[in-house]
Write a protein that holds these residues in place. Structure first.
Motif, PDB file in Angstrom:
ATOM      1  N   ALA A  24      37.650  33.001  44.157  1.00 55.38           N
ATOM      2  CA  ALA A  24      38.034  32.446  45.366  1.00 55.38           C
ATOM      3  C   ALA A  24      37.712  30.776  44.966  1.00 55.38           C
ATOM      4  CB  ALA A  24      36.752  32.935  46.107  1.00 55.38           C
ATOM      5  N   GLU A  25      36.620  30.548  44.307  1.00 53.82           N
ATOM      6  CA  GLU A  25      36.740  29.077  43.697  1.00 53.82           C
ATOM      7  C   GLU A  25      37.965  28.417  42.988  1.00 53.82           C
ATOM      8  OE1 GLU A  25      33.094  29.042  42.037  1.00 53.82           O
ATOM      9  OE2 GLU A  25      31.875  29.628  43.929  1.00 53.82           O
ATOM     10  N   ALA A  26      38.086  29.320  41.710  1.00 53.26           N
ATOM     11  CA  ALA A  26      39.489  29.056  41.172  1.00 53.26           C
ATOM     12  C   ALA A  26      40.702  29.133  41.705  1.00 53.26           C
ATOM     13  CB  ALA A  26      39.594  29.875  40.089  1.00 53.26           C
ATOM     14  N   GLY A  27      40.736  29.803  42.754  1.00 58.08           N
ATOM     15  CA  GLY A  27      41.926  29.826  43.637  1.00 58.08           C
ATOM     16  C   GLY A  27      42.345  28.806  44.429  1.00 58.08           C
ATOM     17  N   ARG A  28      41.188  28.198  44.924  1.00 58.68           N
ATOM     18  CA  ARG A  28      41.534  26.952  45.667  1.00 58.68           C
ATOM     19  C   ARG A  28      41.999  25.602  44.667  1.00 58.68           C
ATOM     20  NH1 ARG A  28      36.581  28.901  48.549  1.00 58.68           N
ATOM     21  NH2 ARG A  28      35.100  27.858  46.822  1.00 58.68           N
ATOM     22  N   LEU A  29      41.784  25.855  43.505  1.00 59.23           N
ATOM     23  CA  LEU A  29      42.063  24.711  42.523  1.00 59.23           C
ATOM     24  C   LEU A  29      43.377  25.124  42.046  1.00 59.23           C
ATOM     25  CD1 LEU A  29      38.805  23.795  40.970  1.00 59.23           C
ATOM     26  CD2 LEU A  29      39.969  22.610  42.875  1.00 59.23           C
TER      27      LEU A  29
ATOM     28  N   ALA B 171      46.090  32.137  43.082  1.00 63.39           N
ATOM     29  CA  ALA B 171      45.091  32.760  43.802  1.00 63.39           C
ATOM     30  C   ALA B 171      45.265  34.192  43.918  1.00 63.39           C
ATOM     31  CB  ALA B 171      45.195  31.960  45.258  1.00 63.39           C
ATOM     32  N   GLY B 172      46.496  34.779  44.166  1.00 64.21           N
ATOM     33  CA  GLY B 172      46.418  36.243  44.599  1.00 64.21           C
ATOM     34  C   GLY B 172      46.231  36.968  43.166  1.00 64.21           C
ATOM     35  N   ARG B 173      46.618  36.552  42.063  1.00 67.90           N
ATOM     36  CA  ARG B 173      46.310  37.433  40.815  1.00 67.90           C
ATOM     37  C   ARG B 173      44.785  37.157  40.552  1.00 67.90           C
ATOM     38  NH1 ARG B 173      50.038  34.886  36.726  1.00 67.90           N
ATOM     39  NH2 ARG B 173      49.623  36.248  35.449  1.00 67.90           N
ATOM     40  N   LEU B 174      43.939  36.191  40.783  1.00 67.28           N
ATOM     41  CA  LEU B 174      42.879  35.909  40.585  1.00 67.28           C
ATOM     42  C   LEU B 174      41.850  37.063  41.451  1.00 67.28           C
ATOM     43  CD1 LEU B 174      42.600  32.158  40.255  1.00 67.28           C
ATOM     44  CD2 LEU B 174      41.631  33.572  38.494  1.00 67.28           C
ATOM     45  N   ARG B 175      42.312  37.066  42.773  1.00 72.12           N
ATOM     46  CA  ARG B 175      41.692  38.007  43.478  1.00 72.12           C
ATOM     47  C   ARG B 175      41.857  39.177  43.202  1.00 72.12           C
ATOM     48  NH1 ARG B 175      43.804  34.446  47.662  1.00 72.12           N
ATOM     49  NH2 ARG B 175      45.437  35.889  48.028  1.00 72.12           N
ATOM     50  N   ALA B 176      43.078  39.732  42.682  1.00 68.45           N
ATOM     51  CA  ALA B 176      43.320  40.997  42.317  1.00 68.45           C
ATOM     52  C   ALA B 176      42.589  41.336  40.982  1.00 68.45           C
ATOM     53  CB  ALA B 176      44.700  41.401  41.932  1.00 68.45           C
TER      54      ALA B 176
END
Length: 230
Positions: free
Chosen positions: A168-173, A178-183
């Protein structure tokens, strides 16, 4: 004219007929039959209690199946199709939602007490992948990914961070990823806490994401973002 022998036979016949009852009452006859049948010799081959219980159980299953087959469209074949469809649906839900452990356990931290850099985690991930231990390879690659973001100051190093928090934190930056980070965080949680098993495709996706993030330029951090990561 009846001889001596004929007279004697007639007397015996009369005496025998006097000893045989012409009519036995119903109740004494029933009790006599019950007493006779209670003799153990008549029950040597009777099923025991367990066998009788199993027989009743299978009779109940048979009656249940017959009743369900009669009510199901298509008869017994239709019932088999419905059962297979129900089993397939349950299997799909189990695979999609994961095991109950995931719902019962709270997320744990991404890193253990051992401090290693991104290169160490990548080397461990590569070793696991070469041995086709995909679950361990996915775990180490996710740790390498997050540690690399910390080394580049995209994320502030923070003990106790979970994979979901890091994503979540990396997805904001890095909103493009962001979607791949959440996955990726979801896969990490599934294989680490949900009892799922990773595969080669999951590891390949994480490896590609790690490489893409290495070349990505993060957005300038705002005060809110720094507060979230601190």
């Amino acid at each position: 004219m009846t001889g001596v022998g004929g007279t004697t036979a007639a007397v015996r016949l009369i005496r025998a007929s006097e000893d045989i009852p012409v009519d036995t009452p119903r109740l004494p006859a029933r009790e006599a039959a019950r007493d006779e049948l209670s003799d153990p010799m008549y029950h040597e081959h009777d099923p025991n209690l367990l066998e009788r219980g199993l027989d009743r159980f299978w009779d109940w299953i048979g009656d249940l199946f017959s009743g369900a087959a009669g009510a199901a469209p298509g008869g017994p074949l239709g019932l088999v199709v419905l059962v297979l469809a129900a089993v397939g649906l349950l299997a799909a839900l189990w695979w999609r939602l994961g095991t109950p452990q995931r719902a019962l356990r709270s997320p744990e931290t991404l890193f253990d007490s051992t401090t290693r850099n991104a290169s160490d985690h990548r080397a461990a991930a590569t070793a696991h992948a070469e041995a086709r231990r995909w679950t361990e390879a996915v775990q180490e690659r996710m740790r390498a990914l997050v540690r690399s973001l910390e080394d580049r100051a995209v994320l502030d190093p923070r003990p106790g961070r979970t994979a979901d928090e890091a994503a979540a934190e990396a997805g904001r930056l890095l909103p493009a990823h962001a979607g791949r980070l959440r996955a990726a965080a979801r896969v990490f949680d599934d294989v680490t806490y949900g009892g799922r098993t990773a595969d080669e495709a999951a590891y390949a996706a994480l490896t590609t994401l790690d490489l893409d993030l290495g070349a990505a330029r993060p957005l300038p951090a705002t005060g809110t973002d720094r507060g979230a990561t601190g």
